[in-house]
Motif scaffolding. Structure first.
Motif, PDB file in Angstrom:
ATOM      1  N   PRO A 171       0.799  -1.472  -0.075  1.00  0.00           N
ATOM      2  CA  PRO A 171      -0.059   0.027   0.101  1.00  0.00           C
ATOM      3  C   PRO A 171       0.835   1.304   0.037  1.00  0.00           C
ATOM      4  N   ILE A 172       0.207   2.310  -0.482  1.00  0.00           N
ATOM      5  CA  ILE A 172       1.007   3.698  -0.424  1.00  0.00           C
ATOM      6  C   ILE A 172       0.412   4.498   0.924  1.00  0.00           C
ATOM      7  N   CYS A 173       1.435   4.837   1.625  1.00  0.00           N
ATOM      8  CA  CYS A 173       1.052   5.506   2.900  1.00  0.00           C
ATOM      9  C   CYS A 173       1.486   6.806   2.702  1.00  0.00           C
ATOM     10  N   SER A 174       0.162   7.575   2.266  1.00  0.00           N
ATOM     11  CA  SER A 174       0.201   8.996   1.905  1.00  0.00           C
ATOM     12  C   SER A 174      -1.120   9.890   2.707  1.00  0.00           C
ATOM     13  N   ALA A 175      -0.653  10.997   2.727  1.00  0.00           N
ATOM     14  CA  ALA A 175      -2.140  11.820   3.054  1.00  0.00           C
ATOM     15  C   ALA A 175      -2.870  12.027   2.041  1.00  0.00           C
ATOM     16  N   LYS A 176      -4.034  12.601   2.320  1.00  0.00           N
ATOM     17  CA  LYS A 176      -5.263  12.991   1.429  1.00  0.00           C
ATOM     18  C   LYS A 176      -4.761  14.341   0.509  1.00  0.00           C
ATOM     19  N   ALA A 177      -4.201  15.180   1.468  1.00  0.00           N
ATOM     20  CA  ALA A 177      -4.063  16.449   1.114  1.00  0.00           C
ATOM     21  C   ALA A 177      -2.911  17.094   1.838  1.00  0.00           C
ATOM     22  N   VAL A 178      -2.152  18.057   1.325  1.00  0.00           N
ATOM     23  CA  VAL A 178      -0.936  18.719   1.981  1.00  0.00           C
ATOM     24  C   VAL A 178      -1.410  20.468   1.828  1.00  0.00           C
ATOM     25  N   ARG A 179      -0.758  20.902   3.070  1.00  0.00           N
ATOM     26  CA  ARG A 179      -0.774  22.599   2.983  1.00  0.00           C
ATOM     27  C   ARG A 179       0.787  22.927   3.620  1.00  0.00           C
ATOM     28  N   PHE A 180       0.977  24.049   3.333  1.00  0.00           N
ATOM     29  CA  PHE A 180       2.465  24.571   3.592  1.00  0.00           C
ATOM     30  C   PHE A 180       2.166  26.048   4.536  1.00  0.00           C
ATOM     31  N   VAL A 220      -1.746  12.881  -4.580  1.00  0.00           N
ATOM     32  CA  VAL A 220      -1.767  11.467  -5.505  1.00  0.00           C
ATOM     33  C   VAL A 220      -1.442  10.267  -4.733  1.00  0.00           C
ATOM     34  N   GLN A 221      -2.132   9.183  -4.880  1.00  0.00           N
ATOM     35  CA  GLN A 221      -1.723   8.238  -3.927  1.00  0.00           C
ATOM     36  C   GLN A 221      -0.691   7.072  -4.777  1.00  0.00           C
ATOM     37  N   GLU A 222       0.183   7.686  -5.122  1.00  0.00           N
ATOM     38  CA  GLU A 222       1.403   7.024  -5.893  1.00  0.00           C
ATOM     39  C   GLU A 222       2.587   7.143  -5.194  1.00  0.00           C
ATOM     40  N   ASN A 223       3.541   6.111  -5.319  1.00  0.00           N
ATOM     41  CA  ASN A 223       4.819   6.276  -4.888  1.00  0.00           C
ATOM     42  C   ASN A 223       5.773   6.982  -5.746  1.00  0.00           C
ATOM     43  N   CYS A 224       5.883   8.435  -5.963  1.00  0.00           N
ATOM     44  CA  CYS A 224       6.446   9.215  -6.897  1.00  0.00           C
ATOM     45  C   CYS A 224       6.589  10.575  -6.372  1.00  0.00           C
TER      46      CYS A 224
END
Length: 264
Positions: free
Chosen positions: A187-196, A237-241
């Motif tokens: 699985p990809i361990c990623s947040a759904k959204a990001v803010r800075f 994006v839910q991808e390992n890139c």
């Protein structure tokens, strides 16, 4: 100096401006302004610091109004002996000289100097924030990543806070790569959204000690930082890139702190 000639007194203003406009180093503009009272007055009135700053950093022209009107940067010392317009010119001279001198050494693709703190860490120190700056997925034959404890409320972000290479940086984009787990269905361990967010420590006199406390986890950074800019939320994006998040316009980071907020 006997026999010397002051060309500012001999030439008209336009020709003198043409000569001094060839200066291309912020330090030289400051030196010229230190020659005499008449030279200082001419340099300030002609706004050479501002002209040179915009020549060196044209991409930042959109924040000029905010710099001048909102006192984002306070000069160290400003004489108060003239009209309001003259005092504004003196202040701007120092501000743009400071900006040009401060930004020139940091013309680099990577503005992040070091990792400071994370809002949480799942397995410390094996999955600590410092691993987010490693360019590869593995370090010393083990997976390299930061992992949070997670939040049950997707609107509450986990945060990663970094120190920038300079107190003054212009940030144009930020790159983040989610991690892909090496087990089960990968699985990809990623947040759904990001803010800075960018900002500075509230108590500048104690900054070094406060950052030391942040690194050691003895103090929450949220109570001690003034955030001067917050971006919009960007979907991930839910991808390992490596994913590129380009800000709508260059952001002036005054104070040297960057925080990444991860939602969901």
């Amino acid at each position: 100096m006997e026999g010397s000639i002051d060309f500012l007194q001999l030439l008209d203003g336009d020709l003198s401006s043409k000569i001094l406009s060839n200066l291309d180093d912020p330090a030289d503009v400051v030196r010229v302004a230190s020659i005499s009272h008449s030279w200082r007055h001419f340099v300030i009135a002609s706004e050479f610091s501002k002209i040179l700053y915009l020549r060196l950093f044209p991409e930042t022209s959109g924040v000029i109004a905010a710099i001048e009107e909102n006192n984002i940067i306070e000069p160290s010392e400003v004489e108060t002996t003239g009209s309001v317009e003259v005092e504004k010119l003196k202040k701007n001279h120092q501000i743009y000289a400071l900006l040009a001198r401060g930004l020139a050494p940091s013309l680099t693709k990577d503005c992040i100097f070091e990792a400071i703190s994370a809002s949480s860490t799942d397995h410390y120190p094996e999955e600590m924030i410092h691993l987010t700056l490693e360019p590869t997925d593995r370090v010393y034959r083990r997976p390299s990543y930061w992992s949070s404890l997670g939040e049950s409320n997707p609107e509450v972000p986990e945060t990663l806070t970094y120190k920038l290479v300079s107190k003054l940086c212009f940030i144009t984009e930020i790159n983040i790569q989610p991690f892909q787990v090496f087990y089960d269905d990968f699985p990809i361990c990623s947040a759904k959204a990001v803010r800075f967010r960018v900002g500075h420590v509230r108590d500048l006199q104690r900054e070094r000690y406060l950052i030391g406390d942040y690194r050691a986890g003895r103090r929450s950074i949220e109570d001690q930082v003034v955030w001067t800019y917050t971006s919009e939320k960007f979907p991930m994006v839910q991808e390992n890139c490596l994913q590129n998040f380009k800000l709508p316009e260059p952001v002036l980071a005054v104070g040297g702190l960057l925080q990444i907020e991860l939602f969901g």
